[in-house]
Structure formats: C-alpha cells, structure tokens
Design an enzyme around this catalytic site. Structure first.
Site, PDB file in Angstrom:
ATOM      1  N   TYR A   1       0.300  -1.402   0.344  1.00 55.40           N
ATOM      2  CA  TYR A   1       0.197   0.051   0.243  1.00 55.40           C
ATOM      3  C   TYR A   1       1.649   1.383   0.308  1.00 55.40           C
ATOM      4  O   TYR A   1       1.594   1.406   0.870  1.00 55.40           O
ATOM      5  CB  TYR A   1      -0.886  -0.129   1.121  1.00 55.40           C
ATOM      6  CG  TYR A   1      -1.499   0.943   1.208  1.00 55.40           C
ATOM      7  CD1 TYR A   1      -2.397   1.607   0.071  1.00 55.40           C
ATOM      8  CD2 TYR A   1      -1.670   1.975   2.275  1.00 55.40           C
ATOM      9  CE1 TYR A   1      -3.500   2.445   0.595  1.00 55.40           C
ATOM     10  CE2 TYR A   1      -2.582   2.751   2.380  1.00 55.40           C
ATOM     11  CZ  TYR A   1      -3.680   3.444   1.431  1.00 55.40           C
ATOM     12  OH  TYR A   1      -4.173   4.362   1.515  1.00 55.40           O
TER      13      TYR A   1
ATOM     14  N   ASP B   1       9.447   2.915   0.026  1.00 54.88           N
ATOM     15  CA  ASP B   1       8.116   3.822   1.277  1.00 54.88           C
ATOM     16  C   ASP B   1       8.294   3.187   2.806  1.00 54.88           C
ATOM     17  O   ASP B   1       7.843   1.773   3.018  1.00 54.88           O
ATOM     18  CB  ASP B   1       6.822   2.828   0.784  1.00 54.88           C
ATOM     19  CG  ASP B   1       5.482   3.915   1.232  1.00 54.88           C
ATOM     20  OD1 ASP B   1       6.350   4.895   2.116  1.00 54.88           O
ATOM     21  OD2 ASP B   1       4.682   3.786   1.057  1.00 54.88           O
TER      22      ASP B   1
ATOM     23  N   LYS C   1       3.073   9.293   8.885  1.00 55.52           N
ATOM     24  CA  LYS C   1       3.361   8.572  10.275  1.00 55.52           C
ATOM     25  C   LYS C   1       3.743   9.173  11.612  1.00 55.52           C
ATOM     26  O   LYS C   1       3.724   9.715  11.781  1.00 55.52           O
ATOM     27  CB  LYS C   1       2.475   6.975   9.750  1.00 55.52           C
ATOM     28  CG  LYS C   1       1.853   6.377   9.181  1.00 55.52           C
ATOM     29  CD  LYS C   1       1.408   4.956   8.757  1.00 55.52           C
ATOM     30  CE  LYS C   1       0.626   5.049   8.453  1.00 55.52           C
ATOM     31  NZ  LYS C   1       0.473   4.014   6.982  1.00 55.52           N
TER      32      LYS C   1
HETATM   33  C1  LIG Z   1       0.116   4.277   5.822  1.00 54.79           C
HETATM   34  C2  LIG Z   1       0.032   4.381   4.493  1.00 54.79           C
HETATM   35  C3  LIG Z   1       0.371   5.307   3.542  1.00 54.79           C
HETATM   36  C4  LIG Z   1      -0.377   6.146   3.300  1.00 54.79           C
HETATM   37  O1  LIG Z   1      -0.169   7.253   4.106  1.00 54.79           O
HETATM   38  P1  LIG Z   1      -1.486   8.465   4.296  1.00 54.79           P
HETATM   39  O2  LIG Z   1      -1.029   9.093   5.073  1.00 54.79           O
HETATM   40  O3  LIG Z   1      -2.307   7.641   5.053  1.00 54.79           O
HETATM   41  O4  LIG Z   1      -2.074   9.531   3.407  1.00 54.79           O
HETATM   42  C5  LIG Z   1       1.826   4.727   2.545  1.00 54.79           C
HETATM   43  N1  LIG Z   1       2.287   4.036   2.614  1.00 54.79           N
HETATM   44  C6  LIG Z   1       2.688   3.168   3.640  1.00 54.79           C
HETATM   45  C7  LIG Z   1       3.444   2.350   3.442  1.00 54.79           C
HETATM   46  C8  LIG Z   1       1.566   3.595   4.627  1.00 54.79           C
HETATM   47  O5  LIG Z   1       1.582   1.975   5.895  1.00 54.79           O
END
Ligand SMILES: *Cc1c(COP(=O)(O)O)cnc(C)c1O
Length: 421
Positions: free
Chosen positions: A138, A231, A259
């Site tokens: 994701y 990411d 986060k």
């Molecule tokens: C949570 C998450 C996102 C998206 O971040 P948001 O602040 O919710 O837009 C992207 N990449 C990873 C790996 C994530 O866990």
C-alpha cells in the site's frame, strides 16, 4: 449517545459512517472519547490497551506530555503561516542526520501525497513513465498505486474512477521473488522510472524481506538505471532511528515518510539524493505544493517527538517487543496452535495461517473469519488492534511490560475462542 447511536448518525452524513474505510467493522466501531499513553477510551468509558495506535503514527504513546506542552506553546504563536519557519530547517536536518539516503527533504501532509510526489519526481528525473510495485503493498490511495495485484503485467485499477490509462503504467509483482523481479527488469527496464516498495510489508500484516532481497532489488535497479523508492511511511523512525534503510543497510534513491514523523499530527515527507531533489519546484521543473505543507504545529510535534526517539528508545522498545513476540510463540506452543507470529522492532501480527507468510498470496491464505472472532474477543478483553488480518499491530514506548502481559493473556483467550480450543 453511545457508539452504536453515533455510528447510525454518522452514516447519515459520512459515507459508511467513517472517514477512512478500514475504521468500519461489524456491527459498529467504538467511538473514541480520548486516548492517553498506551490506552484508548471509548464514549462508553471502556479503556483498551491500544495496539492500533492510529495505524502507526503514535510511537511514544498517546498525548506524550512533553510533546504536547511544546505543541501548545507553538499553537499560541499561530497555526498556519504560508511563510517558512526555522523549525522546518531543524526537522529537515534531523531527517537528513538520521536517514542514510536523505540529502534533502520536502514536507507534505500525508503518506499518500509523499508517494505521489516521489513517483512524479522519479518519472521526471528518469524521463520514463512506468513504475513497479509489489503485490499487496500500500502506497496510499492515489491513482498511480491503487492497482489490482497482477503477475508482472500492467495493472487494472483497484477502484472505480481510476482511468485504465493511469494504472496501465504500473507493474505489480510478488514480494520476495527475485526471479520475477529480474525478469520484469530484463524485459521493461528501459520504460521503468522507479520501483516503489515497502521494505517491510506493513499493509498485508507484517512481512519481512527475506535475507538479501532488498540488496538484490537495490543492485538490479542500479544496474538498469531504475530509481528505487523505499516507502517508509510505516517503518520510518519506527524500526530504527534511521528507518528500514538503516536497519537493513540498503540505501534507496528516494524515501517517503508519514505516520511517526508527525508525532501524531498529519504529515508526509519525501527525501533523497540532492541531485534528484533539486528538480522540485521552485528550484526545478517538477511541480509540487501544499497550503499546509510544513505546518508549524505538525513540524513542532515532529521535532518534539524525534527529540525523544534516541538510540536508547529504539533499544528499549525493541527489547520489550522481542520479549513479547517470544512469549506469544511459547504460548502458541503450549496450547498447540501452529500460527505465524511475525514482526520486528515495535511491529507485530499473528497470521492465522499454518504456513509461513512471505508475500501477498501466502498472506491471503490466512483465516480471516477466525481472525475477526479473535479481534472481537480481544476487544471484549480490553485490547484494541486493527480489525483486519492485513494490518500491522504496534507497541509504543508507553506500553509497560505489565500492559504487554495483559495483551498476551488476552491473546491466548481470544485465540482459544477463535480456534475453539
Ligand atoms: C499509511 C501508508 C501510506 C499512506 O499514508 P497516509 O498518510 O495514510 O496517506 C503510504 N504508504 C504506506 C507504506 C503506509 O503504510
């Protein structure tokens, strides 16, 4: 109103009653009154030991007193300026100082924005347009990456409203599969701008890279002149002081954060090599902007949080978490259940699966129905985890060994209930 009444009200004015889909579960989610430290309390007054922790931002525990005090001080001085502040430099320097691949940083408002901008930048830098992701990973909810898992072929949209022309530029291949990766690169590298990957797959539970896999991806992308984006929206500032790239010793070209970096406030960031980052506007031709980017309240929260996340913090939280996971494995042995306890540092999950999980396909073999029985029983026992087998559970600095023992005992009860032991 209680949670059930609030959910009914909410469904009238908000699609599905929630502002992010994963928060909705049957029959209704609890509505939150407040959260402090390791605990979250619903409007009925029930307190839960929190292992959801906002799906990742909360690493110090909810409402850390020192962080909150500094944030209040900042709030008194204004909350949105539209002009730069010294604190943005301080936080950028902190990121550069910790993260091996980061020469420069640009702050945005969410992880979604960060990956969108990083991919745009990679496309501009390389002059190519295709991208590669791993199945089940994701990277936020934007069009480039919201794709159905495929088998190396160009992807279809995973949501209505996304043009196929967009996702036809995205390839998706299985995680931990060197052969599939090598074949795809061999066949398409001259069209591929970048590979984007979660170094630890935190959005299908918690799947670690097999030894050597990240290094392999790094070497192959380098050989073909394809940019590598980690990411680290989950792993950044969580699995170690410098994130997964420090933990595993593999350096990507670009990295995305979110986060933990915002200390509980909305944030995203992307960072990387100077030569690439210099292409971003107003320096260069790659446009990216945001009204709330570098927001003074968020930046203060990030600064105050990272100040507390020193080497010792990571040693302590990892030790606590290692003991906790080992306890779970021992307990599973005692009750004779063969399930997969996974995780690293302050991340964990139990796959309801007798076989090892190493990618999306194997994660999907897990018993999600039993998992929901387990989830509901945990709630009853006063433990809150995300209502999905495919999310990661977290431990914060505020969780005491006593809290973790309570969690462990509740997990035993909930597992017995789910597996009818
Ligand atoms: C949570 C998450 C996102 C998206 O971040 P948001 O602040 O919710 O837009 C992207 N990449 C990873 C790996 C994530 O866990």
């Amino acid at each position: 109103m209680n949670s059930q009444e609030l959910f009914n009200e909410s469904k009238i004015v908000t699609p599905g009653g929630v502002n992010s889909p994963v928060r909705a579960y049957e029959p209704y989610p609890f509505f939150v009154k407040e959260a402090k430290g390791a605990y979250i309390t619903d409007v009925e007054g029930n307190s839960y030991i929190d292992h959801c922790l906002g799906y990742g931002p909360v690493l110090l525990g909810h409402g850390d007193d020192e962080v909150m005090a500094e944030v209040y001080e900042q709030m008194k001085k204004g909350t949105a300026y539209g002009a730069p502040t010294e604190n943005e430099i301080k936080l950028a320097k902190e990121v550069v100082n910790r993260v091996p691949c980061a020469d420069m940083v640009r702050f945005v408002n969410s992880g979604t924005e960060a990956t969108m901008a990083a991919i745009r930048l990679a496309r501009a830098y390389s002059g190519k347009k295709k991208i590669v992701k791993f199945e089940g990973a994701y990277h936020g909810a934007h069009d480039y990456v919201l794709v159905k898992s495929g088998s190396g072929a160009a992807c279809l949209p995973d949501s209505q409203g996304i043009p196929e022309e967009t996702t036809s530029n995205t390839f998706s291949i299985p995680f931990n599969d060197k052969m599939a990766f090598a074949y795809l690169m061999e066949a398409h590298a001259d069209e591929i701008a970048c590979v984007i990957m979660e170094p630890v797959m935190g959005n299908i539970g918690c799947v670690q890279p097999e030894p050597g896999f990240l290094r392999f991806v790094r070497n192959v992308t380098k050989r073909y002149g394809v940019l590598l984006i980690f990411d680290e929206v989950i792993t950044g500032f969580r699995v170690s002081r410098g994130g997964a790239q420090e933990y595993f010793g593999v350096k990507p070209d670009l990295v995305t954060f979110g986060k933990v970096l915002g200390g509980g406030f909305p944030i995203g960031a992307y960072a990387g090599k100077r030569e690439i980052m210099e292409m971003i506007a107003p320096n260069g031709p790659v446009y990216q902007a945001g009204t709330f980017a570098g927001n003074p309240v968020t930046i203060q929260a990030g600064l105050s949080t990272l100040k507390k996340l020193d080497y010792q913090f990571y040693v302590d939280v990892s030790r606590k978490s290692d003991e906790f996971r080992k306890g779970l494995i021992d307990m599973l042995g005692e009750i004779g259940l063969q399930l997969q306890v996974v995780g690293l540092a302050s991340m964990f999950q139990i796959y309801f699966n007798r076989n090892p999980v190493f990618n999306y396909e194997t994660a999907k073999q897990s018993d999600t129905k039993k998992f929901m029985v387990y989830f509901n029983e945990l709630l009853k026992q006063g433990i809150f985890i995300p209502p999905s087998q495919f999310e990661c559970n977290f431990i914060s600095g505020a969780h005491t060994r006593e809290d973790l023992e309570k969690t462990s005992n509740a997990i035993e009860i909930a597992l017995k209930k789910a597996w009818e032991l």
